[in-house]
Design a protein around this motif. Structure first.
Motif, PDB file in Angstrom:
ATOM      1  N   ALA A 153       0.797  -1.274  -0.026  1.00 31.40           N
ATOM      2  CA  ALA A 153       0.133  -0.014   0.098  1.00 31.40           C
ATOM      3  C   ALA A 153       0.851   1.308   0.041  1.00 31.40           C
ATOM      4  CB  ALA A 153      -0.906  -0.023   1.100  1.00 31.40           C
ATOM      5  N   GLY A 154       1.870   1.112   0.847  1.00 32.63           N
ATOM      6  CA  GLY A 154       2.816   2.475   1.055  1.00 32.63           C
ATOM      7  C   GLY A 154       3.390   2.670  -0.343  1.00 32.63           C
ATOM      8  N   ARG A 155       3.869   1.563  -0.879  1.00 28.31           N
ATOM      9  CA  ARG A 155       4.839   1.829  -2.041  1.00 28.31           C
ATOM     10  C   ARG A 155       3.921   2.329  -3.316  1.00 28.31           C
ATOM     11  NH1 ARG A 155       6.509  -3.222  -3.535  1.00 28.31           N
ATOM     12  NH2 ARG A 155       7.370  -3.706  -1.435  1.00 28.31           N
ATOM     13  N   ARG A 156       2.810   1.863  -3.223  1.00 31.00           N
ATOM     14  CA  ARG A 156       1.846   2.000  -4.342  1.00 31.00           C
ATOM     15  C   ARG A 156       1.580   3.584  -4.384  1.00 31.00           C
ATOM     16  NH1 ARG A 156      -3.131  -1.067  -5.215  1.00 31.00           N
ATOM     17  NH2 ARG A 156      -2.396  -1.481  -3.023  1.00 31.00           N
ATOM     18  N   THR A 157       1.226   4.107  -3.289  1.00 27.13           N
ATOM     19  CA  THR A 157       0.782   5.535  -3.129  1.00 27.13           C
ATOM     20  C   THR A 157       1.935   6.426  -3.682  1.00 27.13           C
ATOM     21  OG1 THR A 157       1.274   5.088  -0.751  1.00 27.13           O
ATOM     22  CG2 THR A 157      -0.623   6.334  -1.229  1.00 27.13           C
ATOM     23  N   LYS A 158       3.370   5.855  -3.486  1.00 28.02           N
ATOM     24  CA  LYS A 158       4.398   6.833  -3.660  1.00 28.02           C
ATOM     25  C   LYS A 158       4.420   7.119  -5.114  1.00 28.02           C
ATOM     26  CE  LYS A 158       7.662   6.236  -0.284  1.00 28.02           C
ATOM     27  NZ  LYS A 158       8.284   5.363   0.285  1.00 28.02           N
ATOM     28  N   GLY A 159       4.091   5.784  -5.970  1.00 24.33           N
ATOM     29  CA  GLY A 159       4.043   5.691  -7.411  1.00 24.33           C
ATOM     30  C   GLY A 159       3.092   6.769  -8.070  1.00 24.33           C
ATOM     31  N   ARG A 160       1.576   6.697  -7.324  1.00 26.33           N
ATOM     32  CA  ARG A 160       0.686   7.377  -8.202  1.00 26.33           C
ATOM     33  C   ARG A 160       0.000   8.369  -7.768  1.00 26.33           C
ATOM     34  NH1 ARG A 160      -3.027   1.828  -9.182  1.00 26.33           N
ATOM     35  NH2 ARG A 160      -1.385   0.497  -9.552  1.00 26.33           N
ATOM     36  N   ARG A 161       1.131   9.259  -7.009  1.00 26.05           N
ATOM     37  CA  ARG A 161       0.431  10.361  -6.441  1.00 26.05           C
ATOM     38  C   ARG A 161      -0.279  11.269  -7.446  1.00 26.05           C
ATOM     39  NH1 ARG A 161       3.609  12.308  -1.354  1.00 26.05           N
ATOM     40  NH2 ARG A 161       2.597  10.310  -0.899  1.00 26.05           N
ATOM     41  N   ALA A 162      -1.429  11.922  -7.000  1.00 26.16           N
ATOM     42  CA  ALA A 162      -1.972  12.958  -8.211  1.00 26.16           C
ATOM     43  C   ALA A 162      -1.031  13.989  -8.747  1.00 26.16           C
ATOM     44  CB  ALA A 162      -3.419  13.215  -7.556  1.00 26.16           C
ATOM     45  N   PRO A 163      -1.456  14.667  -9.670  1.00 26.26           N
ATOM     46  CA  PRO A 163      -0.378  15.651  -9.947  1.00 26.26           C
ATOM     47  C   PRO A 163      -0.654  16.756  -9.015  1.00 26.26           C
ATOM     48  CG  PRO A 163      -2.343  15.295 -11.576  1.00 26.26           C
ATOM     49  CD  PRO A 163      -2.064  14.118 -10.740  1.00 26.26           C
ATOM     50  N   LYS A 164       0.409  17.378  -8.814  1.00 27.81           N
ATOM     51  CA  LYS A 164       0.563  18.303  -7.608  1.00 27.81           C
ATOM     52  C   LYS A 164      -0.460  19.310  -7.595  1.00 27.81           C
ATOM     53  CE  LYS A 164       4.925  18.210  -5.380  1.00 27.81           C
ATOM     54  NZ  LYS A 164       4.661  16.584  -4.911  1.00 27.81           N
ATOM     55  N   THR A 165      -1.347  18.981  -6.500  1.00 28.63           N
ATOM     56  CA  THR A 165      -2.489  20.190  -6.184  1.00 28.63           C
ATOM     57  C   THR A 165      -2.299  20.963  -4.960  1.00 28.63           C
ATOM     58  OG1 THR A 165      -3.850  18.262  -5.751  1.00 28.63           O
ATOM     59  CG2 THR A 165      -4.332  19.485  -7.846  1.00 28.63           C
ATOM     60  N   GLY A 166      -2.412  22.141  -4.806  1.00 34.14           N
ATOM     61  CA  GLY A 166      -2.187  22.670  -3.504  1.00 34.14           C
ATOM     62  C   GLY A 166      -3.498  21.918  -2.517  1.00 34.14           C
ATOM     63  N   TRP A 167      -3.217  22.085  -1.104  1.00 28.26           N
ATOM     64  CA  TRP A 167      -4.038  21.733  -0.156  1.00 28.26           C
ATOM     65  C   TRP A 167      -5.371  22.435  -0.326  1.00 28.26           C
ATOM     66  CZ3 TRP A 167      -4.477  17.490   2.519  1.00 28.26           C
ATOM     67  CH2 TRP A 167      -3.418  16.752   2.977  1.00 28.26           C
ATOM     68  N   LYS A 168      -5.462  23.736  -0.658  1.00 32.75           N
ATOM     69  CA  LYS A 168      -6.604  24.595  -0.683  1.00 32.75           C
ATOM     70  C   LYS A 168      -7.473  23.853  -1.944  1.00 32.75           C
ATOM     71  CE  LYS A 168      -7.055  29.304   0.390  1.00 32.75           C
ATOM     72  NZ  LYS A 168      -6.715  30.616  -0.187  1.00 32.75           N
ATOM     73  N   ALA A 169      -7.027  23.609  -3.160  1.00 32.79           N
ATOM     74  CA  ALA A 169      -7.798  23.055  -4.177  1.00 32.79           C
ATOM     75  C   ALA A 169      -8.217  21.616  -3.914  1.00 32.79           C
ATOM     76  CB  ALA A 169      -6.892  23.172  -5.400  1.00 32.79           C
ATOM     77  N   ALA A 170      -7.347  20.753  -3.294  1.00 33.24           N
ATOM     78  CA  ALA A 170      -7.766  19.443  -2.787  1.00 33.24           C
ATOM     79  C   ALA A 170      -8.913  19.298  -1.890  1.00 33.24           C
ATOM     80  CB  ALA A 170      -6.363  18.516  -2.165  1.00 33.24           C
ATOM     81  N   ILE A 171      -8.759  20.214  -0.614  1.00 41.60           N
ATOM     82  CA  ILE A 171      -9.743  20.461   0.208  1.00 41.60           C
ATOM     83  C   ILE A 171     -11.229  20.725  -0.596  1.00 41.60           C
ATOM     84  CG2 ILE A 171     -10.784  21.501   2.201  1.00 41.60           C
ATOM     85  CD1 ILE A 171      -7.803  21.307   3.249  1.00 41.60           C
ATOM     86  N   LYS A 172     -11.164  21.706  -1.445  1.00 46.35           N
ATOM     87  CA  LYS A 172     -12.148  22.208  -1.926  1.00 46.35           C
ATOM     88  C   LYS A 172     -13.071  21.332  -2.854  1.00 46.35           C
ATOM     89  CE  LYS A 172     -13.787  26.366  -4.784  1.00 46.35           C
ATOM     90  NZ  LYS A 172     -13.846  27.038  -6.137  1.00 46.35           N
ATOM     91  N   ARG A 173     -12.039  20.434  -3.524  1.00 51.77           N
ATOM     92  CA  ARG A 173     -12.874  19.402  -4.680  1.00 51.77           C
ATOM     93  C   ARG A 173     -13.105  18.235  -3.580  1.00 51.77           C
ATOM     94  NH1 ARG A 173      -8.737  15.968  -8.044  1.00 51.77           N
ATOM     95  NH2 ARG A 173      -8.004  15.241  -5.759  1.00 51.77           N
ATOM     96  N   ASP A 174     -12.287  17.730  -2.394  1.00 54.59           N
ATOM     97  CA  ASP A 174     -12.551  16.641  -1.826  1.00 54.59           C
ATOM     98  C   ASP A 174     -13.363  16.805  -0.595  1.00 54.59           C
ATOM     99  OD1 ASP A 174     -12.070  14.849  -4.035  1.00 54.59           O
ATOM    100  OD2 ASP A 174      -9.788  14.826  -3.360  1.00 54.59           O
ATOM    101  N   TRP A 175     -13.689  17.971  -0.199  1.00 53.85           N
ATOM    102  CA  TRP A 175     -13.983  18.192   1.176  1.00 53.85           C
ATOM    103  C   TRP A 175     -14.798  17.058   2.056  1.00 53.85           C
ATOM    104  CZ3 TRP A 175     -18.904  18.961   3.099  1.00 53.85           C
ATOM    105  CH2 TRP A 175     -20.097  19.350   2.002  1.00 53.85           C
TER     106      TRP A 175
END
Lengths: 330, 326
Positions: free
Chosen positions: A20-42
Motif C-alpha cells: 500500500a505504502g509503495r503504491r501511493t508513492k508511485g501514483r500520487r496525483a499531479p501536484k495540487t495545493g491543499w486548498k484546491a484538494a480540500i475544495k474538491r474533496d471536502w
C-alpha cells in the motif's frame, strides 16, 4: 486491537501495508495545493476526521504518553507526568533481577513458540492439500479453525481443566505411568503446557494463508515436474514449497515482530505465583509492577524497552529477508 | 500476495533438471518401466491412508477440549473429581445449569456482552468504512500520510501503561466507552476494506458523479449497496472480536454490574468469585468449581458455536481478500 494487537488480525496480516505504502508513492496525483484538494474533496476529508481523531487520541497520544518513563508520575495528575527524572527508571529495571528473569522467560517462550508453532500450519496446509475428498477437507478445516473463534478466557479455562489434577492429561498419565503431575502449579511444566496449547490454538487458522497460496500454484509446474520424473515428495519440495515461500517469509517476519508480546493475555490468565519462575514474561511483569503496584513510570520504562526490541526485531527480520530471500514486507 | 515472484521462484533450478534426466532414460527401459510406478503407488496409498488418519486425529484433538467441557458440564462433581469424565457425561444432571441460569449476575453480564458487542461493532464499522473509503481514493491529497499513520500503529503502539493512564484520565473508567472506543479500528480490517474499495470499477463512480451524485451520495447509494459481502464480513470480524474480548473490561471496569460475561468467567477461573457465590456450599466449593466453570464456558461459547458453521466461510473469504494482492 487489545495489547496483543488482536491475535486474529495480527497473525494473519500480510504484505498489504508495504505494498500500500509503495503504491501511493508511485501514483500520487499531479501536484495540487491543499486548498484546491480540500475544495474538491471536502466531503472525503469530513469522512476522515473521526477516524483520524481516533488514531491521534487512542494510538498516538499513548505513544507520547510514554514520556512518563522519564518523568515522575502521580496517578490522577498530569498524564505526561510532573518532573523530569532522566533515566532513573531505566536504571531501576536494569538492576532488577525479576525483570531479567521475565526477560529470559520471554526469549525462551518466544523462541519455543517460533520453533513449534510456526512450522505447524505449513505442514498442516500441505497435508490438507493432499486430501482428495473435498468434503473431508472442508470438515477438517471447519474443525481446525474453531479454536481461533474462542475467547482467550475460554481457552484458558479449557487449558486449566485439561491439565488439572483430575483432567484428561493426568488421566492418561495415571493410566500409563501410574502418577499424576500438578501441571498448572509446577514451574517445570509451564512451557510444555503453554506451547502445546499454543499449537492447538493456532495450527488450523494459521494454515489459512498457506492454503490460499497453495490454490494459486500454477498447475503446469506440477506437470513439468512430473515429466521430469519427480515423485509427489519431490514435487512438494521443488514446486509447492518454493511457490508458497513468499507467504512463509511474510508470516515469519510478522511472527518475529510479535516475538516480545508472547501471548500476554493467555499467560495472564493461566499463570500463578507458583510458576512465575518460568511463566512470568516481560508483559506480565510490566502489568504487575505497573497496574497492581501502581509504579506507572517504572512500568512505562519497561514498556519502552519492550517496544524498541520488538521494532528492532521486525526491522532486522525484514532487512535480512530482503537481502537473503528477496522478499520483504517493505 | 506478491504474485509476480511466484513463477520466478518456482522455476526448477537447473541442477535438479539435469539430475532428473537420467531417470527418464531409465524409465524407458522396459525392466524399469513398471516397477517404480508400482512401488510409488503403494507408497502413495500408504501415505494417503496415513494422511487421512493423521488429519482425523488432528480434528479429534482439536475438538476434544470442547467435548470434554460439554461432558463435564453435565456430569456430577463426584465423577469429575475422580477424573472419570472424558467424552461423555457421567452422573448426568443439569443442576449446575439451573444454578447458573438462575444467577442474576450471569444474565446481567451476558446482557452487557451483547450491548458492548453491538455498540462497539457499530462504532467500528462507521469509523472503518469511512476511513477505508476515503483512503481508497488514489488521488486524495495526503492519502499516503493517512495510510502511513494507520499502518504504523500495527507495528508500534503506546503500550499498556500510557493507554491505561489515558483512558483513566479521560474519565472513561467504569463506562461503556472504555470498552467500545479504544480498539475501535482494527488496521487489519481497515486494509481489507480499503483494498476492496480500490478494486471497485472506477467507471461506476465516474458515471454516478456525472449523474450529479456527491461523494456522499456515491458512498451511500452506489458503493455500500455493492459492498454487502465485505461489510458483512467486517461486521463478523468485529463482532466476534468484541464478543470474545475481556482485557479492556478487566482493566477499566470495577463494578460487577458492568462486567461482560468473559469477566464473569475469568473471575470464576481465577477463583475471585468462588463457586460458593454461585450457589455452592462452603465444603464443596472446590469440587463443584470445575463443573460450574464448564457450564459457564458452554453457555458463553454457545452463540458462537451456533453461528460458526454458517459464517466461517465469510471469515475465510475476508482473510483471502486481505491477502490477495494483484
Amino acid at each position: 486491537m487489545t495489547l496483543q494487537l488482536e491475535t486474529a488480525a495480527d497473525k494473519t496480516t500480510t504484505a498489504e501495508p508495504a505494498t500500500a505504502g509503495r503504491r501511493t508513492k508511485g501514483r500520487r496525483a499531479p501536484k495540487t495545493g491543499w486548498k484546491a484538494a480540500i475544495k474538491r474533496d471536502w466531503r472525503l476529508y469530513t469522512l476522515i476526521i473521526l477516524p483520524l481523531l481516533y488514531f491521534l487520541v487512542f494510538r498516538y497520544l499513548p505513544m507520547i504518553g510514554n514520556v512518563i518513563a522519564f518523568r515522575r508520575f502521580r496517578p490522577g495528575g498530569n498524564i505526561f507526568g510532573e518532573t523530569w527524572v532522566g533515566f532513573q527508571y531505566f536504571q531501576l529495571f536494569i538492576n532488577d533481577p525479576s525483570f531479567w528473569q521475565a526477560f529470559q522467560n520471554t526469549i525462551i517462550l518466544g523462541l519455543l513458540t517460533l520453533v513449534f508453532t510456526f512450522p505447524m500450519p505449513i505442514i498442516f496446509a500441505l497435508l490438507l492439500n493432499e486430501l482428495r475428498s473435498r468434503r473431508l477437507k472442508k470438515f477438517v478445516q471447519t474443525a481446525a479453525y474453531l479454536p481461533h473463534f474462542m475467547s482467550i478466557v475460554i481457552i484458558a479455562g479449557m487449558i486449566l481443566q485439561i491439565f488439572s489434577l483430575n483432567g484428561t492429561i493426568n488421566q492418561i498419565s495415571q493410566a500409563l505411568f501410574g502418577t499424576t503431575v500438578n501441571f498448572t502449579q509446577d514451574a517445570g511444566w509451564f512451557r510444555p503446557m503453554y506451547i502445546s496449547s499454543e499449537v492447538w490454538q493456532t495450527m488450523g487458522w494459521g494454515a489459512i494463508l498457506y492454503l490460499a497460496a497453495l490454490t494459486r500454484v500454477d498447475e503446469s509446474l506440477y506437470e513439468a515436474a512430473k515429466l521430469d520424473g519427480a515423485n509427489r515428495w519431490q514435487q512438494t519440495w521443488h514446486v509447492t514449497l518454493p511457490a508458497i515461500r513468499p507467504t512463509i517469509i511474510t508470516l515469519l517476519i510478522l511472527n518475529i515482530g510479535t516475538f516480545m508480546a508472547v501471548g500476554f493475555e493467555k499467560i495472564l490468565l493461566i499463570y500463578n505465583p507458583l510458576n512465575y519462575a518460568t511463566s512470568d514474561v516481560i508483559s506480565t511483569y510490566l502489568y504487575r509492577v505497573g497496574l497492581e503496584s501502581s509504579n506507572f513510570s517504572y512500568a512505562a520504562a519497561i514498556g519502552i524497552f519492550e517496544s524498541v526490541i520488538g521494532l528492532t526485531l521486525i526491522l532486522s527480520a525484514n532487512a535480512l529477508s530482503r537481502r537473503l530471500a528477496g522478499t520483504s514486507l517493505w | 500476495m506478491v504474485k509476480g515472484t511466484i513463477v520466478k521462484e518456482t522455476m526448477l533450478p537447473r541442477k535438479e533438471r539435469t539430475d532428473a534426466t537420467p531417470k527418464r532414460t531409465l524409465r524407458d527401459d522396459p525392466a524399469f518401466r513398471t516397477a517404480p510406478a508400482l512401488r510409488e503407488s503403494t507408497l502413495m496409498k500408504a501415505f494417503r491412508a496415513f494422511n487421512i488418519l493423521f488429519l482425523c486425529a488432528v480434528v479429534f484433538i482439536t475438538l476434544y477440549p470442547f467435548l470434554n467441557i460439554i461432558a463435564q458440564s453435565f456430569s456430577s462433581e463426584g465423577y469429575i473429581n475422580s477424573g472419570q469424565v472424558n467424552l461423555y457425561p457421567k452422573g448426568f444432571n443439569v443442576e449446575t445449569y439451573k444454578v447458573i441460569l438462575a444467577d442474576g449476575a450471569f444474565w446481567r453480564n451476558y446482557g452487557n456482552t451483547v450491548l458492548y458487542t453491538v455498540v462497539a461493532t457499530a462504532i467500528s464499522m462507521v469509523l472503518t468504512t469511512s476511513f477505508a473509503y476515503a483512503i481508497a481514493k488514489k488521488d486524495l491529497k495526503g492519502r499516503g500520510l493517512f495510510i502511513g499513520l494507520a499502518v504504523f500503529t500495527m507495528f508500534f503502539n503506546g503500550g499498556l501503561i500510557p493507554n491505561y493512564v489515558l483512558i483513566t484520565s479521560l474519565g472513561m473508567r467504569d463506562t461503556i466507552w472504555a470498552i467500545v472506543l479504544p480498539n475501535a479500528i482494527s488496521v487489519f480490517n481497515l486494509l481489507i476494506m480499503k483494498s476492496f474499495f480500490e478494486n471497485m470499477p472506477r467507471e461506476l463512480e465516474e458515471a454516478a458523479s456525472i449523474d450529479g451524485l456527491t461523494q456522499y451520495g456515491i458512498l451511500f447509494r452506489i458503493v455500500l449497496p455493492l459492498s454487502k459481502a465485505i461489510v458483512a464480513t467486517m461486521v463478523l470480524f468485529y463482532a466476534v472480536a468484541n464478543w470474545n474480548s475481556w482485557f479492556s473490561a478487566f482493566l477499566y471496569l470495577d463494578k460487577p454490574d458492568l462486567f461482560p460475561v468473559t469477566i464473569y468467567l475469568r473471575n470464576m477461573i481465577a477463583g475471585v468469585t468462588t463457586a460458593g457465590s454461585a450457589g455452592g456450599t462452603a465444603e464443596n466449593v472446590d469440587q463443584i468449581a470445575a463443573n460450574i466453570q464448564s457450564v459457564t464456558i458452554v453457555l458463553t461459547v454457545l452463540p458462537i458455536l451456533c453461528i460458526y458453521p454458517f459464517v466461517q466461510k465469510y471469515f475465510f473469504s475476508g482473510v483471502m481478500l486481505g491477502s490477495v494482492k494483484e
